[in-house]
Enzyme design. Structure first.
Site: not given
Length: 350
Positions: A137, A141-142, A218, A256
């Site tokens: 996505h 942070d990805h 996520d 995560h």
């Protein structure tokens, strides 16, 4: 680095083992990092996801994480089957990127390259050619490392959903579309909810004698799931059902390291869940030793992850929810999911 090569597809079921293939060793991590999305509100999320301010915040995250963890927040431990190697790359304070290598051709793909320097270091150490970036996505942070890695690797293609504003996207994927990297085959599954274009990627383990490997971004964590920033409880429930449909032996590689927080929360909902109690005890020990908690299996997750247990009467009763007369079962499950999410958000805020 040593590479763990499981002797068989299934391991004996010991408390907290999750039925992982024999030979898996968990990797050390440092203390839990802060989750930048924890205090999120609608306005903050819009800034983070849709403006340059979000990118600047991401750059600050990267800088601080590199200073705090100059060698990463954990020591990566490869996971191997004949012909394939999965290398978790610890990035930021609690993210994982994954370098997946076809060992026969030395071609590789990376999932969610948050920090391009950390990913590039792994690529160079392994001596592989980066052919593909699979981006679950758009959140920085990805996806923050996409541009730098594409500049470094001219033949690299970036795969993901056209519905998300994924940086450097070259090959938009449709639901159930497959991509080959060497002898590796990945299937993209549309799993909206966290973002409108969220996708997960499933590595076909059949040719290598391994279970399928779910890189869940996520969507799904050990004992938890992502927040539905851009979807309804009904949308998130349908996406979680897609993941569960992959089969109990599927290995879960989340985006995560949230296990201890998620398991602790889950234990407040189901006080008499022995599988949950055992897993929590195991996770506490893992984290005390600074070791990672992934991968788990989808079969194991269904015994303690409240977001995958919306059909279970014991969870429904614990939440004080009952299905109304004539209420559609999935509509009721979505209502249960909404309540679990509400309580988890309140738990995070404390």
């Amino acid at each position: 680095q040593s590479c763990h090569r499981p002797a068989g597809q299934r391991a004996s079921q010991e408390p907290g083992s999750g039925g992982l293939p024999e030979g898996v060793e968990y990797i050390p991590t440092r203390k839990k990092g802060k989750n930048p999305m924890k205090p999120v509100g609608v306005a903050w999320y819009s800034l983070y996801a849709r403006t340059r301010l979000g990118y600047l915040f991401y750059q600050r995250q990267v800088k601080k994480a590199r200073e705090r963890y100059p060698h990463g927040h954990s020591v990566p431990q490869p996971y191997c089957f004949p012909g394939v190697k999965i290398l978790p790359i610890p990035v930021l304070s609690n993210n994982y990127s994954y370098l997946v290598i076809d060992t026969g051709s030395s071609q590789a793909a990376v999932i969610d390259p948050s920090d391009p320097l950390a990913v590039q270091a792994a690529i160079e150490e392994e001596g592989v050619m980066l052919e593909a970036i699979f981006c679950t996505h758009k959140h920085w942070d990805h996806s923050g490392g996409n541009e730098a890695l594409c500049q470094k690797h001219n033949s690299c293609r970036v795969y993901g959903s056209a519905l998300d504003a994924i940086p450097q996207l070259t090959n938009p994927l449709a639901d159930r579309e497959k991509v080959s990297v060497g002898s590796l085959t990945f299937e993209a599954l549309a799993t909206p909810g966290h973002t409108v274009g969220h996708m997960v990627f499933v590595l076909d383990g059949g040719p290598f004698g391994s279970p399928p490997c779910l890189f869940s971004g996520d969507l799904l964590f050990l004992a938890g799931c992502g927040r539905p920033f851009e979807g309804s409880p009904e949308t998130m429930l349908a996406s979680l059902d897609v993941a569960v449909g992959l089969g109990e032996d599927t290995l879960l590689w989340p985006g995560h390291e949230y296990a201890l927080e998620c398991l602790t929360f889950a234990s407040l909902l189901e006080l008499d869940n022995s599988a949950l109690e055992q897993k929590l005890q195991w996770a506490v020990q893992q984290r005390q030793e600074k070791r990672s908690t992934c991968p788990s299996t989808l079969g194991e997750e269904q015994t303690y992850n409240p977001f995958l247990r919306t059909h279970r009467p014991e969870l429904q009763e614990a939440l004080g929810l009952w299905q109304g007369g004539g209420e559609d079962p999935d509509a009721f499950r979505a209502r249960v999911l909404k309540e679990v999410r509400r309580r988890k958000d309140l738990y995070q805020a404390t």
